[in-house]
Structure formats: C-alpha cells, structure tokens
Scaffold this active site. Structure first.
Site, PDB file in Angstrom:
ATOM      1  N   ASP A 343       0.823  -1.209   0.000  1.00 52.85           N
ATOM      2  CA  ASP A 343       0.000   0.000   0.000  1.00 52.85           C
ATOM      3  C   ASP A 343       0.857   1.258   0.000  1.00 52.85           C
ATOM      4  OD1 ASP A 343       0.851  -0.252   2.631  1.00 52.85           O
ATOM      5  OD2 ASP A 343      -1.157  -0.289   3.506  1.00 52.85           O
ATOM      6  N   HIS A 347       0.719   3.923  -2.886  1.00 51.75           N
ATOM      7  CA  HIS A 347       0.487   5.331  -2.523  1.00 51.75           C
ATOM      8  C   HIS A 347       1.472   6.243  -3.237  1.00 51.75           C
ATOM      9  CE1 HIS A 347      -0.179   8.715   0.467  1.00 51.75           C
ATOM     10  NE2 HIS A 347       1.034   9.008   0.022  1.00 51.75           N
ATOM     11  N   GLU A 348       2.752   5.939  -3.119  1.00 47.83           N
ATOM     12  CA  GLU A 348       3.774   6.826  -3.677  1.00 47.83           C
ATOM     13  C   GLU A 348       3.729   6.857  -5.207  1.00 47.83           C
ATOM     14  OE1 GLU A 348       5.117   8.840  -1.885  1.00 47.83           O
ATOM     15  OE2 GLU A 348       4.981   7.959   0.107  1.00 47.83           O
ATOM     16  N   HIS A 351       1.140   9.118  -6.672  1.00 46.73           N
ATOM     17  CA  HIS A 351       1.494  10.538  -6.778  1.00 46.73           C
ATOM     18  C   HIS A 351       1.953  10.857  -8.202  1.00 46.73           C
ATOM     19  CE1 HIS A 351       0.922  12.101  -2.803  1.00 46.73           C
ATOM     20  NE2 HIS A 351       1.717  11.226  -2.227  1.00 46.73           N
ATOM     21  N   TYR A 362      -0.217  21.078  -4.175  1.00 47.70           N
ATOM     22  CA  TYR A 362       0.127  20.464  -2.884  1.00 47.70           C
ATOM     23  C   TYR A 362      -0.017  21.461  -1.730  1.00 47.70           C
ATOM     24  CZ  TYR A 362       2.227  16.647  -0.237  1.00 47.70           C
ATOM     25  OH  TYR A 362       2.452  15.598   0.633  1.00 47.70           O
ATOM     26  N   GLU A 371      -3.114  13.756  -1.277  1.00 47.39           N
ATOM     27  CA  GLU A 371      -2.695  12.687  -0.365  1.00 47.39           C
ATOM     28  C   GLU A 371      -3.773  11.617  -0.218  1.00 47.39           C
ATOM     29  OE1 GLU A 371       0.028  11.786   1.223  1.00 47.39           O
ATOM     30  OE2 GLU A 371       1.150  13.367   0.219  1.00 47.39           O
ATOM     31  N   GLU A 382      -3.641  -2.636  -2.755  1.00 51.64           N
ATOM     32  CA  GLU A 382      -3.460  -3.729  -1.787  1.00 51.64           C
ATOM     33  C   GLU A 382      -4.561  -4.770  -1.953  1.00 51.64           C
ATOM     34  OE1 GLU A 382      -2.085  -3.565   2.647  1.00 51.64           O
ATOM     35  OE2 GLU A 382      -4.292  -3.463   2.653  1.00 51.64           O
ATOM     36  N   ASP A 391      -6.932  -4.335   4.114  1.00 51.18           N
ATOM     37  CA  ASP A 391      -7.606  -3.571   5.158  1.00 51.18           C
ATOM     38  C   ASP A 391      -7.573  -2.100   4.756  1.00 51.18           C
ATOM     39  OD1 ASP A 391      -5.003  -2.618   5.769  1.00 51.18           O
ATOM     40  OD2 ASP A 391      -4.710  -4.209   7.236  1.00 51.18           O
ATOM     41  N   GLU A 396       0.736  -0.417   7.535  1.00 51.10           N
ATOM     42  CA  GLU A 396       0.809  -1.241   8.748  1.00 51.10           C
ATOM     43  C   GLU A 396       1.902  -2.303   8.679  1.00 51.10           C
ATOM     44  OE1 GLU A 396      -1.954  -3.370   5.945  1.00 51.10           O
ATOM     45  OE2 GLU A 396      -1.545  -1.286   6.534  1.00 51.10           O
ATOM     46  N   THR A 400       6.305   1.047  12.747  1.00 51.15           N
ATOM     47  CA  THR A 400       6.556   0.677  14.147  1.00 51.15           C
ATOM     48  C   THR A 400       6.511  -0.837  14.348  1.00 51.15           C
ATOM     49  OG1 THR A 400       4.203   1.078  14.626  1.00 51.15           O
ATOM     50  CG2 THR A 400       5.755   2.867  15.111  1.00 51.15           C
ATOM     51  N   ASP A 406      -0.126  -1.366  14.498  1.00 52.55           N
ATOM     52  CA  ASP A 406      -0.006   0.079  14.325  1.00 52.55           C
ATOM     53  C   ASP A 406       0.116   0.414  12.843  1.00 52.55           C
ATOM     54  OD1 ASP A 406       0.085   2.646  15.252  1.00 52.55           O
ATOM     55  OD2 ASP A 406       2.256   2.689  15.442  1.00 52.55           O
ATOM     56  N   ASP A 436       2.817  21.489   7.240  1.00 48.97           N
ATOM     57  CA  ASP A 436       2.407  20.416   6.326  1.00 48.97           C
ATOM     58  C   ASP A 436       1.566  20.970   5.185  1.00 48.97           C
ATOM     59  OD1 ASP A 436       2.302  17.755   5.421  1.00 48.97           O
ATOM     60  OD2 ASP A 436       0.447  17.350   6.529  1.00 48.97           O
ATOM     61  N   HIS A 441      -1.574  16.095   4.956  1.00 50.57           N
ATOM     62  CA  HIS A 441      -1.667  14.720   5.446  1.00 50.57           C
ATOM     63  C   HIS A 441      -2.784  14.566   6.473  1.00 50.57           C
ATOM     64  CE1 HIS A 441       2.475  14.666   3.787  1.00 50.57           C
ATOM     65  NE2 HIS A 441       2.165  13.415   3.480  1.00 50.57           N
TER      66      HIS A 441
END
Length: 518
Positions: A343, A347-348, A351, A362, A371, A382, A391, A396, A400, A406, A436, A441
């Site tokens: 994912d 995502h990237e 862009h 932006y 975004e 995904e 999901d 995820e 972390t 997370d 930002d 974001h």
C-alpha cells in the site's frame, strides 16, 4: 508521500436542454462561468478545440473569446467513447495558474458537461513584459534558495499569472528536483518583475516507505529478471522487460546518489529484501493500472519505472521525486524498509499518476485531496495484489515493527491516528513545510473517510469504487480542485458509468454528506 503528522452565477437568461436548465451569460457580465454544469448542453459538434470554441460562442457564456482565452492542455478519449478536452485559461498569452476548464463531449459529439476554474477578474492583471526579469534570472534566484549536489532532471521555468489575495501577479514557476544532501522536489514562485519569492513548496515530506527472493516480511516472491554478461560474468538483474514499461530497481548503497547501481545477483536468487519488494510491488502497481484502466505506466505513455532502495542511512521515508521512486531502510523502530508494504508503494506511485492527470496543487484542500487519492489507490492496489490481507490501514506492514497493529493512517477511522473525519474537525494549519502545507496529510482523513464509506457500501464495493475514482482523477479533477469539487467529480463519474439514478450516485452523496462536505 507519506507523513505521520509531519461564484455566484447571475442568470440573464436560460435555455432548457433535456430538462436541464443551463445558465447563459451576457457578454460583459462580471460573473464567472459555472464550476460544474451538466446535461445536454449543445448540439452535435466536432470533438476538438474547434468544437469547444463553437460551443462557447453559441452559448454566449462569459468566456467571450475562447480562441484567445482557452488553450488546449490535453485531450483524451475514455472507454465509453467520451472525449474530454482540458483547457488552460490564458490572459494575453500567459496561463493563469490553477485555472483549468474541461469540456466533455459524449459519443455523439454533444457537450454534456463542463467544469473547472475560470476567473474573469484575471483579465485585469497588470502585465508589462518589458519589466520581466526573464527565465534565466528566475532560475538563478530559485537555485540560490536551496543546497544540492546535482539535479535529478533538467529544471523547468514557466511564466504564469498567480492569484495573491485576489490580485493576479506574473510569476515564474521554477521546479527543481534533487536527492542530496537532503531530498528536494521544489516549486518556487518567483515574481516576474522584482524577483521576490512569492511562495516555495517542497513536495517531498520527510517521513516514511519491491525476482526469486525473500521480501522485507520474509515472504518469497517471484521476480522478473534480466540477464546480462558483464566482464565475462552473468548477472541476474532486477530489470523487468515483460511489461509495457521497463521496471528497474537500483540500490543507493546507503548513499544519496541516484538512481545508483542496478541490483543484481550471480544466481537467480536475489538476496536483497528491500529490493525484492520494491521490484515486485512496482510490477503489481503497473499491472493494476494496466488491467483496471488500460493505463500504460505512471504517465499513461509507457514511461520507465525506476526504484532506488537503501537510500541514505536509517531513512524513514519513501517518495516520488518527479522522476523515480526512492525508499529508505527505516530505523528499525519507527519503520522497517519502506518498500516492504504494497500500500505504501501504491500510494507513492499514485502521486506520479496524479502528477500526469489532475496534478493537484500540494496545499490546503487540493493537497489533502492529493494525499487522500494516493491513500485511496494504495488501498485499492493492496486489495488487488494482496486480497487476503486487505484492510483500510496505511503502511501497517512496515510501521513501528515493535507495536502490533499500528499504522500511519486508518481510512475507516481517521480519528484513531488523530486525523479529522468531518469538515467540522478540519485542521487549520499554515501553508508552510512546518504546517504540512495547510495540513495535507492530516486533513486527508476527511476524503479518506468518504472513500471508505463509498467503497464499503454494498451497492458500490471496491470494483466500482476504483472505476469511479480513476475516472474522476483522469477526467474531471483539476489542479485546484477542493473537497466539494471531488464530490461533484465522483458523482459525475458514477453517473457516466452507472447512471444518474443509480445507487452508486446515492452512496457517493451519502458518504460526502456524512463527512460534512456539500
């Protein structure tokens, strides 16, 4: 890129077309043309700029001289046989930044919809080209604002009229892309008369991101390789020549020079986990856009897809820099190698798709929409490539690693990670890098929630939702589109595909109502 938190219309008269009232404006009326109008708006016309000019002339809309005030940006035919011509507002030969108008023709050559941004007040801009500093000087001024080792692509400089507090000022838009010593993909708006920097935006945000071989999570992937003989020895290279675009994966070897060295092995087993995932997932993203929308690579024209892994040391980020994908290895605490999540890769790379379609500015709502669309297609990709683990969480798999479950964001529940899920909770943030860029974001949570509600609606589902969203991105959104514009674009796309009275349109309206966007 990823980040954790880093007019009113005066109706003079009306014509009725198939039950649709279309406002017609007298010349000289100081009202702007409609932001989005649809219905049977014209008789049969040629589906080109000649037809565009004839449409505006015969309907007597406020764009009284479309020959000189509208320039063609792109023309595309979709799978339904519709023609979409995106135009740029011009004033005395200078494009007006963000002001694009799209004219949509059906199969019969009838204009069935028009939308975009056009400001009649732009004609009042004070333009004295004899006072302009010129492109060379503007480029020098922009380069002096940043430090870089070498540019990734030739810089671009283009003259625009830019709206500052409702006054249009001539500016040079200078774009610079580089990777070291710190990644930068900068847009500088340089006043064309006095050389002052009106605005500067770095579109790379500094927080986080694919033959046979093990991936980052220890899973085995089958890779498309290319063999080459180098100095008498066979190399199995991460080069995929089986698709409409050449997909190549490089390593920066923990340096910052790119694209780096092509990843290879002396056997057909690749022992670089980050490279395995970057290469494999780039192929999945290409296949997704090709199989779902017949799109040939990120630009739709077969451009090569380059990915570089092992960028810098302990680098917690992934980004599209205008020419290629860059992935850090993470620091092992905040993230592991960022190419390890499909994912994130989706995502990237989205862009880049947006950059070649709507090219959403932006900042503020258009930036948050930018975004959100990357999150949206990251999730759809995904679902396409890893349906068993799909999901609505973003990142995820790599985020972390010591905290189970997370993620960066949750599209189904944006508030879980501190993002708003309704316009009543919209976060007002300064239009600076520290802010930002107006919270692009953070505020993406609002359209993210709307997407979740649409795609999870039993009358829509992922398969329909992705067709609706792609059609909106490719045909209806413009660079300055906001959340309301996105709602209208999605409704129009669903109407095109499934009919105005369909449950899909109702689901879209209900979702945007739920997040407080009219």
């Amino acid at each position: 890129m990823l980040s954790k938190k880093l007019v009113s219309l005066v109706v003079v008269s009306s014509l009725l077309f198939s039950g649709f009232v279309f406002p017609v404006h007298a010349k000289g009326n100081e009202s702007n043309p409609p932001g989005f109008e649809k219905g049977k708006l014209s008789k049969q016309l040629s589906k080109d700029m000649k037809g565009v000019h004839q449409f505006f002339k015969e309907n007597n809309i406020i764009i009284e001289d479309s020959v000189n005030q509208l320039a063609e940006l792109k023309s595309s035919d979709d799978s339904l046989g519709f023609k979409h011509i995106k135009t740029q507002q011009m004033v005395k030969g200078i494009p007006v930044y963000g002001n694009e108008y799209i004219i949509h023709f059906n199969q019969n050559g009838e204009v069935y919809a028009i939308n975009g941004k056009y400001d009649v007040n732009a004609k009042d801009a004070k333009i004295n080209k004899g006072n302009f500093i010129g492109e060379t000087k503007a480029l020098e001024i922009a380069k002096a604002q940043v430090t870089f080792d070498e540019l990734e692509a030739p810089p671009t400089t283009k003259l625009y009229l830019y709206n500052i507090n409702d006054e249009y000022v001539p500016v040079y838009l200078v774009s610079l892309s580089f990777l070291s010593p710190t990644p930068g993909y900068w847009n500088f708006f340089v006043n064309a008369e006095d050389g002052t920097i009106i605005k500067q935006v770095n579109k790379i945000s500094n927080v986080a991101t694919t033959g046979t071989g093990l991936g980052v999570l220890g899973d085995t992937k089958t890779l498309n390789l290319n063999t080459a003989t180098v100095k008498g020895k066979t190399q199995y290279q991460l080069v995929d020549t089986t698709k409409g675009a050449l997909i190549t994966t490089f390593t920066a070897a923990n340096g910052t020079r790119t694209p780096g060295t092509t990843v290879f092995s002396t056997t057909n087993t690749i022992n670089d986990k980050a490279a395995v995932d970057a290469h494999a997932y780039a192929g999945v993203v290409y296949d997704y856009y090709k199989s779902k929308f017949n799109r040939n690579s990120l630009d739709g024209l077969g451009m090569g897809i380059k990915s570089t892994v092992h960028y810098s040391r302990s680098y917690v980020n992934a980004f599209w820099n205008g020419t290629q994908m860059i992935y850090g290895d993470g620091d092992g605490v905040q993230a592991v190698a960022l190419s390890g999540a499909l994912d994130v890769v989706g995502h990237e790379m989205t862009h880049a798709v947006d950059e070649n379609e709507a090219n959403l500015i932006y900042e503020f709502q258009s930036g948050a929409l930018n975004e959100s669309l990357s999150d949206t297609f990251g999730a759809f990709i995904e679902c396409y490539g890893q349906a068993s683990k799909f999901d609505w969480l973003m990142g995820e798999d790599i985020w972390t690693p010591n905290i189970a479950g997370d993620a960066l964001r949750d599209m189904s529940n944006p508030a879980k990670y501190g993002d708003p899920d309704n316009m009543s909770k919209f976060v007002v943030s300064p239009n600076t890098q520290a802010g930002d860029w107006g919270g692009v974001h953070t505020n993406s949570g609002i359209p993210n929630k709307a997407c979740y509600l649409i795609a999870s609606n039993p009358n829509v589902g992922i398969n329909k939702a992705e067709q609706i969203y792609y059609r909106a991105l490719a045909n209806y959104l413009i660079s300055a589109s906001n959340f309301h514009d996105a709602r209208v674009a999605l409704v129009q796309s669903a109407t095109d595909l499934y009919g105005a009275s369909g449950s899909e349109v109702a689901a879209i309206n209900a979702a945007w109502d739920a997040v407080g966007v009219n």
